[in-house]
Motif scaffolding. Structure first.
Motif, PDB file in Angstrom:
ATOM      1  N   GLY A 113       0.801  -1.232   0.000  1.00 33.57           N
ATOM      2  CA  GLY A 113       0.000   0.000   0.000  1.00 33.57           C
ATOM      3  C   GLY A 113       0.827   1.271   0.000  1.00 33.57           C
ATOM      4  N   GLY A 114       2.104   1.152   0.349  1.00 34.17           N
ATOM      5  CA  GLY A 114       2.981   2.320   0.323  1.00 34.17           C
ATOM      6  C   GLY A 114       2.783   3.278   1.488  1.00 34.17           C
ATOM      7  N   TYR A 115       2.170   2.805   2.570  1.00 33.29           N
ATOM      8  CA  TYR A 115       2.002   3.671   3.738  1.00 33.29           C
ATOM      9  C   TYR A 115       3.282   3.668   4.579  1.00 33.29           C
ATOM     10  N   ASP A 116       3.632   4.834   5.108  1.00 33.91           N
ATOM     11  CA  ASP A 116       4.829   4.917   5.946  1.00 33.91           C
ATOM     12  C   ASP A 116       4.504   4.595   7.395  1.00 33.91           C
ATOM     13  N   VAL A 117       3.284   4.877   7.772  1.00 29.45           N
ATOM     14  CA  VAL A 117       2.856   4.595   9.144  1.00 29.45           C
ATOM     15  C   VAL A 117       1.512   3.866   9.096  1.00 29.45           C
ATOM     16  N   VAL A 118       1.424   2.741   9.781  1.00 32.49           N
ATOM     17  CA  VAL A 118       0.138   2.076   9.917  1.00 32.49           C
ATOM     18  C   VAL A 118      -0.143   1.979  11.406  1.00 32.49           C
ATOM     19  N   TYR A 119      -1.128   2.737  11.881  1.00 29.17           N
ATOM     20  CA  TYR A 119      -1.401   2.709  13.314  1.00 29.17           C
ATOM     21  C   TYR A 119      -2.756   2.090  13.590  1.00 29.17           C
ATOM     22  N   THR A 120      -3.004   1.785  14.830  1.00 28.87           N
ATOM     23  CA  THR A 120      -4.246   1.086  15.157  1.00 28.87           C
ATOM     24  C   THR A 120      -5.044   1.890  16.172  1.00 28.87           C
ATOM     25  N   ARG A 121      -6.312   1.587  16.201  1.00 26.71           N
ATOM     26  CA  ARG A 121      -7.202   2.326  17.085  1.00 26.71           C
ATOM     27  C   ARG A 121      -8.231   1.335  17.589  1.00 26.71           C
ATOM     28  N   ARG A 122      -8.566   1.465  18.866  1.00 31.37           N
ATOM     29  CA  ARG A 122      -9.624   0.618  19.415  1.00 31.37           C
ATOM     30  C   ARG A 122     -10.953   1.251  19.070  1.00 31.37           C
ATOM     31  N   SER A 123     -11.836   0.477  18.448  1.00 30.73           N
ATOM     32  CA  SER A 123     -13.136   1.059  18.108  1.00 30.73           C
ATOM     33  C   SER A 123     -14.048   1.057  19.325  1.00 30.73           C
ATOM     34  N   THR A 124     -13.778   0.177  20.285  1.00 30.49           N
ATOM     35  CA  THR A 124     -14.579   0.169  21.519  1.00 30.49           C
ATOM     36  C   THR A 124     -13.643   0.214  22.708  1.00 30.49           C
ATOM     37  N   ARG A 125     -14.177   0.616  23.817  1.00 32.14           N
ATOM     38  CA  ARG A 125     -13.392   0.592  25.040  1.00 32.14           C
ATOM     39  C   ARG A 125     -14.028  -0.371  26.034  1.00 32.14           C
ATOM     40  N   SER A 126     -14.626  -1.411  25.518  1.00 33.58           N
ATOM     41  CA  SER A 126     -15.312  -2.361  26.404  1.00 33.58           C
ATOM     42  C   SER A 126     -14.321  -2.957  27.398  1.00 33.58           C
ATOM     43  N   GLY A 127     -14.802  -3.255  28.573  1.00 34.01           N
ATOM     44  CA  GLY A 127     -13.939  -3.844  29.586  1.00 34.01           C
ATOM     45  C   GLY A 127     -13.179  -2.791  30.371  1.00 34.01           C
ATOM     46  N   GLU A 128     -13.465  -1.516  30.102  1.00 38.57           N
ATOM     47  CA  GLU A 128     -12.784  -0.446  30.823  1.00 38.57           C
ATOM     48  C   GLU A 128     -13.813   0.258  31.691  1.00 38.57           C
TER      49      GLU A 128
END
Ligand code: UDP
Ligand code: MG
Length: 320
Positions: A113-128
């Protein structure tokens, strides 16, 4: 292509081998990808260090760095990233809350894909705890309003960065490291992958509410000076208001004389401004404190022990 996996660990004796097995199972299926795993022991009080040493002695693609004491996750990530030699660096928590299953996708986005940064995100905060989620949400809203670096709500430290992005991250030499912002600061073509929150595999989180609160203040103070500007604006506003109030008082005195009254309003104003001044003094103090720490220029961490680098030649790295 060599991918370095950097893993900060604090009191995680039970997770280390579990973690390695998990990522190994995922990464061994990828063709043309070699990987090294760099564990950073952030001054753990349990047998984390021994677990790391055992693993690094039996596997050539595992290294470890051990701090002399607990320097915090930010310092541990920095040490790991500095030690990484990969064409890309991936940051991961050892507790398996960052699903290794996302790795193939991240690597594909990077290589194809040619991305220099691939970051992640939690879509839910369940269990918090709900209160914690609420505060976290408010924090992201606030920091994004105030600073020009955009930090995505729920963004994890779990991310893949190309060598370019890693090198620009390493050029930021500040002591107060708010990595979430520093990673974003560099810009670069980036992609976000969302995933559902996963509970810890074993152990418990080392983040108390107050630790998170301080982390939030760190984030704001190290990324924006707008709180200082608020002080200026607020001061201006009250100066202008009191100027007009002065005319009102003079006018009243001339017209009606000066019967002694107004105790309540004087006390209220006095206390109110006393409080406001202390708050702004505190805010200024936050910045001065950081200047103090920055000026001393102490290192971000001290390494007590480090596994030797097996070989500079990447070709000899074998996957077991
Ligand atoms: N960690 C660390 N130093 C610390 C606290 C945590 O290196 O002082 C590591 C920890 O071992 C884990 C990661 O940072 O790999 C995330 O910590 P934790 O799971 O406690 O945080 P949470 O997932 O609850 O945000
Ligand atoms: Mg965790």
């Amino acid at each position: 292509m060599l991918v370095s996996i950097v893993v900060p660990c604090y009191n995680e004796e039970k997770s280390i081998k579990l973690f390695y097995n998990e990522i190994h199972n995922v990464l061994k299926t990828l063709e043309g990808i070699e990987y090294e795993c760099i564990f950073v022991n952030d001054g753990s009080k349990d047998t984390t260090e021994n677990e790391m040493r055992e693993l690094s002695e039996s596997l050539t693609n595992v290294r470890f760095i051990s701090f002399s004491r607990n320097f915090g996750k930010e310092a541990a990530m920095l040490a790991g990233i500095e030690a990484a030699r990969g064409d890309a660096v991936v940051l991961m928590d050892v507790d398996l809350q960052d699903p290794p299953g996302l790795l193939p996708q991240m690597i594909e986005d990077w290589l194809i894909g040619g991305y220099d940064v691939v970051y992640t995100r939690r879509s839910t905060r369940s269990g918090e705890p709900p209160l914690r989620s609420w505060f976290a949400g408010q924090f992201y809203k606030l920091i994004n309003k105030m600073s020009d670096v955009h930090i995505v709500d729920g963004a994890r430290d779990y991310r893949l960065m190309d060598r370019k992005a890693v090198d620009s991250f390493l050029r930021l030499r500040e002591r107060n490291r708010f990595a979430k912002g520093l990673f974003m600061w560099g810009g670069y073509k980036s992609k976000c992958i969302e995933f559902e929150n996963v509970e810890r595999a074993v152990g418990s989180t080392s983040w108390s509410f107050w630790k998170l609160f301080h982390y939030a203040i760190d984030g704001i103070v190290s990324f924006t000076i707008s709180p200082l500007r608020w002080a200026t604006y607020f001061g201006l506003l009250t100066a202008i208001t009191s100027f007009f109030y002065m005319f009102y008082v003079i006018f009243k005195k001339l017209m009606f004389g000066n019967p002694v009254s107004g105790y309540a309003s004087i006390v209220t104003i006095l206390l109110f401004f006393g409080g406001i001044q202390l708050i702004f003094l505190g805010i200024i103090g936050e910045y001065i404190g950081r200047i103090f720490i920055e000026v001393k220029g102490r290192p971000n961490y001290i390494i007590k022990e480090e596994s030797s680098i097996p070989s500079k030649n990447r070709k000899t790295m074998v996957k077991k």
